[in-house]
Design a protein around this motif. Structure first.
Motif, mmCIF file in Angstrom:
data_model
loop_
_atom_site.group_PDB
_atom_site.id
_atom_site.type_symbol
_atom_site.label_atom_id
_atom_site.label_comp_id
_atom_site.label_asym_id
_atom_site.label_seq_id
_atom_site.Cartn_x
_atom_site.Cartn_y
_atom_site.Cartn_z
ATOM 1 N N PRO A 41 8.958 12.315 20.674
ATOM 2 C CA PRO A 41 8.960 10.853 20.521
ATOM 3 C C PRO A 41 7.807 10.379 19.647
ATOM 4 O O PRO A 41 6.656 10.785 19.840
ATOM 5 N N GLY A 42 8.135 9.564 18.679
ATOM 6 C CA GLY A 42 7.112 9.012 17.817
ATOM 7 C C GLY A 42 6.631 9.934 16.719
ATOM 8 O O GLY A 42 5.736 9.572 15.944
ATOM 9 N N LYS A 43 7.215 11.121 16.635
ATOM 10 C CA LYS A 43 6.809 12.083 15.615
ATOM 11 C C LYS A 43 7.973 12.439 14.711
ATOM 12 O O LYS A 43 9.135 12.266 15.070
ATOM 13 N N GLU A 44 7.632 12.953 13.537
ATOM 14 C CA GLU A 44 8.667 13.411 12.631
ATOM 15 C C GLU A 44 9.203 14.770 13.087
ATOM 16 O O GLU A 44 8.526 15.524 13.777
ATOM 17 N N ARG A 45 10.401 15.057 12.652
ATOM 18 C CA ARG A 45 10.987 16.350 12.970
ATOM 19 C C ARG A 45 10.192 17.439 12.248
ATOM 20 O O ARG A 45 9.839 17.280 11.071
ATOM 21 N N TYR A 94 15.299 19.672 20.347
ATOM 22 C CA TYR A 94 15.378 20.814 19.443
ATOM 23 C C TYR A 94 16.712 20.813 18.708
ATOM 24 O O TYR A 94 17.766 20.574 19.314
ATOM 25 N N TYR A 95 16.636 21.091 17.414
ATOM 26 C CA TYR A 95 17.813 21.102 16.565
ATOM 27 C C TYR A 95 17.932 22.442 15.843
ATOM 28 O O TYR A 95 16.942 22.951 15.314
ATOM 29 N N CYS A 96 19.135 22.974 15.800
ATOM 30 C CA CYS A 96 19.353 24.128 14.927
ATOM 31 C C CYS A 96 19.922 23.621 13.602
ATOM 32 O O CYS A 96 20.503 22.529 13.532
ATOM 33 N N ALA A 97 19.719 24.409 12.576
ATOM 34 C CA ALA A 97 20.151 24.028 11.237
ATOM 35 C C ALA A 97 20.581 25.261 10.471
ATOM 36 O O ALA A 97 20.099 26.366 10.739
#
Length: 127
Positions: A41-45, A94-97
């Motif tokens: 929250p509040g931070k860039e990925r 968390y995101y996978c790419a």
């Protein structure tokens, strides 16, 4: 159409472990470099860890080095993120790419170079 579907995540106490999975459908998984990112929250990925399309190369952010590992299972078209010794500061979505690449050993670090993204999975680490 390439789709990434994530599973795993949840709530864990500090020092615990979690494993995230990212199943890829469509396209040729063995051609894809894969990565994991996270956003608090509040931070860039931010980049967490990545793996080359061959699986022979990985690269992790300093903040998770020695605690997180990435692996891939081409037969299952799945990439995994094993998280050990979790800390409260690891709390994030968390995101996978994934990205189709001709580079067999390169790890992609930059967010804007990835073509496809998973839906995101919440990981919460309590102190």
């Amino acid at each position: 159409q390439v789709q990434l579907v994530q599973s795993g995540g949840g709530l864990v106490q500090a020092g615990g472990s979690l494993k995230l999975s990212c199943a890829v459908s469509g396209g040729s998984f063995s051609r894809y470099a894969m990565g994991w990112f996270r956003q608090s929250p509040g931070k860039e990925r931010e980049f967490v860890i990545g793996i080359s399309r061959s699986g022979s190369s990985t690269h992790s952010a300093d903040s998770v080095k020695g605690r997180f590992t990435i692996s891939r299972e081409n037969a299952k078209k799945t990439v995994y993120l094993q998280m050990n010794d979790l800390k409260p500061e690891d709390t994030a979505v968390y995101y996978c790419a994934g990205k189709d690449t001709i580079l067999t050993v390169g790890v992609i670090l930059r967010e804007n170079e990835y073509s496809w993204w998973g839906q995101g999975t919440q990981v919460t680490v309590s102190s």
